[in-house]
Structures are given as structure tokens and as C-alpha cells.
Design a protein around this motif. Structure first.
Motif, PDB file in Angstrom:
ATOM      1  N   VAL A 173       0.850  -1.189   0.000  1.00 44.27           N
ATOM      2  CA  VAL A 173       0.000   0.000   0.000  1.00 44.27           C
ATOM      3  C   VAL A 173       0.887   1.241   0.000  1.00 44.27           C
ATOM      4  CG1 VAL A 173      -1.710   1.314   1.307  1.00 44.27           C
ATOM      5  CG2 VAL A 173      -1.828  -1.200   1.247  1.00 44.27           C
ATOM      6  N   PRO A 174       0.745   2.133  -1.007  1.00 49.91           N
ATOM      7  CA  PRO A 174       1.550   3.357  -1.006  1.00 49.91           C
ATOM      8  C   PRO A 174       1.063   4.336   0.054  1.00 49.91           C
ATOM      9  CG  PRO A 174       0.012   3.367  -2.845  1.00 49.91           C
ATOM     10  CD  PRO A 174      -0.116   2.021  -2.202  1.00 49.91           C
ATOM     11  N   CYS A 175       1.988   4.982   0.734  1.00 48.78           N
ATOM     12  CA  CYS A 175       1.664   5.991   1.749  1.00 48.78           C
ATOM     13  C   CYS A 175       1.970   7.372   1.163  1.00 48.78           C
ATOM     14  CB  CYS A 175       2.470   5.754   3.015  1.00 48.78           C
ATOM     15  SG  CYS A 175       2.105   4.191   3.843  1.00 48.78           S
ATOM     16  N   VAL A 176       1.002   7.929   0.478  1.00 47.35           N
ATOM     17  CA  VAL A 176       1.172   9.239  -0.149  1.00 47.35           C
ATOM     18  C   VAL A 176       0.795  10.311   0.866  1.00 47.35           C
ATOM     19  CG1 VAL A 176       0.477  10.748  -2.035  1.00 47.35           C
ATOM     20  CG2 VAL A 176       0.709   8.281  -2.420  1.00 47.35           C
ATOM     21  N   VAL A 177       1.761  11.135   1.227  1.00 51.60           N
ATOM     22  CA  VAL A 177       1.595  12.099   2.306  1.00 51.60           C
ATOM     23  C   VAL A 177       1.776  13.511   1.755  1.00 51.60           C
ATOM     24  CG1 VAL A 177       2.363  12.731   4.623  1.00 51.60           C
ATOM     25  CG2 VAL A 177       2.642  10.383   3.818  1.00 51.60           C
ATOM     26  N   GLU A 178       0.901  14.419   2.160  1.00 49.14           N
ATOM     27  CA  GLU A 178       1.066  15.801   1.752  1.00 49.14           C
ATOM     28  C   GLU A 178       2.259  16.423   2.465  1.00 49.14           C
ATOM     29  OE1 GLU A 178      -1.919  18.624   3.201  1.00 49.14           O
ATOM     30  OE2 GLU A 178      -2.685  17.025   4.495  1.00 49.14           O
ATOM     31  N   ARG A 179       2.766  17.493   1.887  1.00 47.59           N
ATOM     32  CA  ARG A 179       3.896  18.177   2.510  1.00 47.59           C
ATOM     33  C   ARG A 179       3.532  18.635   3.922  1.00 47.59           C
ATOM     34  NH1 ARG A 179       7.010  23.781   0.882  1.00 47.59           N
ATOM     35  NH2 ARG A 179       9.082  23.083   1.583  1.00 47.59           N
ATOM     36  N   GLY A 180       4.379  18.297   4.883  1.00 46.13           N
ATOM     37  CA  GLY A 180       4.109  18.620   6.273  1.00 46.13           C
ATOM     38  C   GLY A 180       3.294  17.571   6.994  1.00 46.13           C
ATOM     39  N   GLY A 181       2.833  16.545   6.266  1.00 48.48           N
ATOM     40  CA  GLY A 181       2.124  15.432   6.883  1.00 48.48           C
ATOM     41  C   GLY A 181       3.097  14.349   7.317  1.00 48.48           C
ATOM     42  N   VAL A 182       2.589  13.347   8.003  1.00 49.37           N
ATOM     43  CA  VAL A 182       3.468  12.297   8.510  1.00 49.37           C
ATOM     44  C   VAL A 182       2.861  10.914   8.289  1.00 49.37           C
ATOM     45  CG1 VAL A 182       4.363  13.833  10.315  1.00 49.37           C
ATOM     46  CG2 VAL A 182       2.544  12.238  10.864  1.00 49.37           C
ATOM     47  N   VAL A 183       3.744   9.936   8.235  1.00 50.95           N
ATOM     48  CA  VAL A 183       3.365   8.527   8.343  1.00 50.95           C
ATOM     49  C   VAL A 183       3.904   8.032   9.675  1.00 50.95           C
ATOM     50  CG1 VAL A 183       3.530   6.212   7.380  1.00 50.95           C
ATOM     51  CG2 VAL A 183       3.519   8.186   5.856  1.00 50.95           C
ATOM     52  N   VAL A 184       3.048   7.422  10.468  1.00 49.50           N
ATOM     53  CA  VAL A 184       3.463   6.794  11.717  1.00 49.50           C
ATOM     54  C   VAL A 184       3.435   5.287  11.490  1.00 49.50           C
ATOM     55  CG1 VAL A 184       3.029   6.627  14.194  1.00 49.50           C
ATOM     56  CG2 VAL A 184       2.359   8.699  12.952  1.00 49.50           C
ATOM     57  N   LEU A 185       4.496   4.577  11.851  1.00 50.31           N
ATOM     58  CA  LEU A 185       4.525   3.136  11.593  1.00 50.31           C
ATOM     59  C   LEU A 185       5.349   2.401  12.628  1.00 50.31           C
ATOM     60  CD1 LEU A 185       7.005   2.138   8.783  1.00 50.31           C
ATOM     61  CD2 LEU A 185       6.821   4.501   9.538  1.00 50.31           C
ATOM     62  N   ARG A 186       5.045   1.128  12.741  1.00 59.00           N
ATOM     63  CA  ARG A 186       5.813   0.228  13.587  1.00 59.00           C
ATOM     64  C   ARG A 186       7.038  -0.259  12.825  1.00 59.00           C
ATOM     65  NH1 ARG A 186       4.631   0.283  19.012  1.00 59.00           N
ATOM     66  NH2 ARG A 186       2.375   0.374  19.335  1.00 59.00           N
ATOM     67  N   PRO A 187       8.222  -0.301  13.453  1.00 60.23           N
ATOM     68  CA  PRO A 187       9.429  -0.730  12.741  1.00 60.23           C
ATOM     69  C   PRO A 187       9.336  -2.122  12.131  1.00 60.23           C
ATOM     70  CG  PRO A 187      10.023   0.374  14.781  1.00 60.23           C
ATOM     71  CD  PRO A 187       8.525   0.197  14.806  1.00 60.23           C
ATOM     72  N   LEU A 188       8.582  -3.037  12.755  1.00 56.18           N
ATOM     73  CA  LEU A 188       8.477  -4.395  12.228  1.00 56.18           C
ATOM     74  C   LEU A 188       7.533  -4.492  11.033  1.00 56.18           C
ATOM     75  CD1 LEU A 188       8.491  -6.477  15.532  1.00 56.18           C
ATOM     76  CD2 LEU A 188      10.196  -6.571  13.703  1.00 56.18           C
ATOM     77  N   LEU A 189       6.829  -3.429  10.708  1.00 54.23           N
ATOM     78  CA  LEU A 189       5.966  -3.425   9.532  1.00 54.23           C
ATOM     79  C   LEU A 189       6.837  -3.514   8.278  1.00 54.23           C
ATOM     80  CD1 LEU A 189       2.884  -2.907   8.742  1.00 54.23           C
ATOM     81  CD2 LEU A 189       3.652  -0.582   8.206  1.00 54.23           C
ATOM     82  N   ILE A 190       6.521  -4.436   7.377  1.00 57.82           N
ATOM     83  CA  ILE A 190       7.268  -4.528   6.125  1.00 57.82           C
ATOM     84  C   ILE A 190       7.028  -3.255   5.314  1.00 57.82           C
ATOM     85  CG2 ILE A 190       7.515  -5.764   3.941  1.00 57.82           C
ATOM     86  CD1 ILE A 190       6.655  -8.304   5.382  1.00 57.82           C
TER      87      ILE A 190
END
Length: 227
Positions: A180-197
Motif C-alpha cells: 500500500v503506497p503511503c502518499v503524504v502531503e507536505r508537512g504530513g506524517v506517516v506513523v509506523l511500527r518498525p516491524l511493519l514490512i
């Protein structure tokens, strides 16, 4: 839905999927200032890992951790232990194959059962801790540029953070079935767990994609506490 309901729903989804895409948290003018500051720093290439030692980055790490949209996804007392700059450009359009983030920074090397993969980079020690330690960490990736969809966005395989540490073959198979692509606007964030592929492809068009990748975790004995 109330703000509390939205926050609870986001936390449930984050626990299930291992990632969350949040809207603009940092203003465009602040992104401009960050880019200007980063360009003036003596960085070690497109993946510099030791940015928390710079005052402005350390301050930003604390600010992000206290933001209402992010704080609900972090463990109580979580602190920034590392910040890495990932920078793609017209002359540096690298890609990253599907993987899990298995290493965390530590103060110094202590050969302990369950800890492996020791390395020393940019003046910092890194090690791969047991899975139950990695599960306590969360990454927050701040997007500094526009047009993320065309410049090689982060891609994730939802839910794989709950599968523990995976073999290379298992990672390849999971990534082949669903990314799944994580397309983020400028100034936005993706939060994720390190073990997530997760992975990142080369950009389809010219342009910069600069991301500040903050790693948050508990003040564990021996972990590197910076900023």
C-alpha cells in the motif's frame, strides 16, 4: 464523531495495520526552514542517521511527540532516540527493497543474550534487540516536499508488524501479495511500527523527496537518549 472517538478509532486502526497517515502537521513555511537548515548541515549522504544532535531537530522531535494526533499513537513517556534524513533527488533516485527495521541506537555495546547485529555508524552504536523490545518502538516520518506520489513514496504491507521478525523469503512473499503506497502531503506524517514490512521505489518524475524519520521508544537501559 467526537475528537476522542476519532483518536480511539485511529489508535485501533494503527494497532491493526501498523501504520497511520496523518494530515499536515508542520506548515509549509516550517518545511522550507527545515530544508534550508538541513542543506547547511554536514550530513553523511542520503541516509544520515545522527540528526538528533542538532538542536532544531531535537526540538522538532519533542514537538512531534506532543502533537495530539501523534501522542495517542506513542507509548506514555516515549522519547525520540534517533532521527534519520532520507533524501531522494534527481541525482540520487535510490530505491529500498521490502524490509523490516530491526536496529535501534544504543549508548554502547554490551553483548547480551537476544541482542545481535551490532554495528557502529556515524559515531553511534546500533543493535538488533529481541522482538518484544522492537514492538515498543514507533517511527514518525515527516514529509518535507510536495508531489510524494511521483517521487517514490513509502510502501507498506499492512498488519505484518504483528508477525514478528520475518525471514527474507517471508518478507518477499508478503510484499508481493500486498503493498500500500503511503502518499503524504507536505508537512504530513506517516506513523509506523518498525516491524511493519515497508519499501520505497524510485521516483517516476524528477524532484526531491526528503523525509525526516524519527524513532520513538522507551528510555530503556542502554538505549541512546538524544535530543
Amino acid at each position: 464523531m467526537t475528537e476522542v472517538d476519532v483518536a480511539m478509532s485511529r489508535a485501533v486502526t494503527f494497532a491493526r495495520d501498523g501504520f497511520a497517515i496523518l494530515p499536515r502537521i508542520v506548515a509549509a513555511s516550517s518545511c522550507d526552514a527545515l530544508v534550508e537548515d538541513l542543506e547547511a548541515l554536514p550530513l553523511a549522504g542520503a541516509g544520515s542517521r545522527a540528526l538528533l544532535s542538532f538542536e532544531g531537530i531535537g526540538s522538532l522531535g519533542r514537538s512531534l511527540a506532543s502533537h495530539p494526533l501523534i501522542a495517542t499513537l506513542l507509548a506514555p513517556g516515549a522519547q525520540a532516540v534517533q532521527c534519520t534524513l532520507f533524501s531522494k533527488s534527481d541525482t540520487s533516485a535510490w530505491s529500498v527493497t521490502p524490509h523490516q527495521d530491526l536496529s535501534i541506537p544504543v549508548h554502547e555495546r554490551h553483548d547480551t543474550i537476544g541482542w545481535s547485529g551490532w554495528s557502529h555508524k556515524e559515531g553511534m552504536w546500533f543493535a538488533q534487540p529481541p522482538v518484544e523490545v522492537l514492538e515498543q518502538f514507533v517511527a514518525v516520518r515527516l514529509q518535507l516536499d510536495d508531489n510524494a506520489a511521483e517521487t517514490g513514496p513509502l510502501e507498506v504491507v499492512p498488519g505484518t508488524h504483528r508477525m514478528g521478525r520475518l525471514s527474507s523469503e517471508a518478507i518477499r512473499d508478503a510484499a508481493a501479495s500486498c503493498k500500500v503506497p503511503c502518499v503524504v502531503e507536505r508537512g504530513g506524517v506517516v506513523v509506523l511500527r518498525p516491524l511493519l514490512i515497508h519499501s520505497s521505489a524510485k521516483g517516476r518524475t524528477a524532484g526531491n523527496r526528503r523525509v525526516l524519520h524519527f524513532l520513538y521508544g522507551p528510555p530503556l537501559p542502554g538505549t541512546c537518549k538524544r535530543g
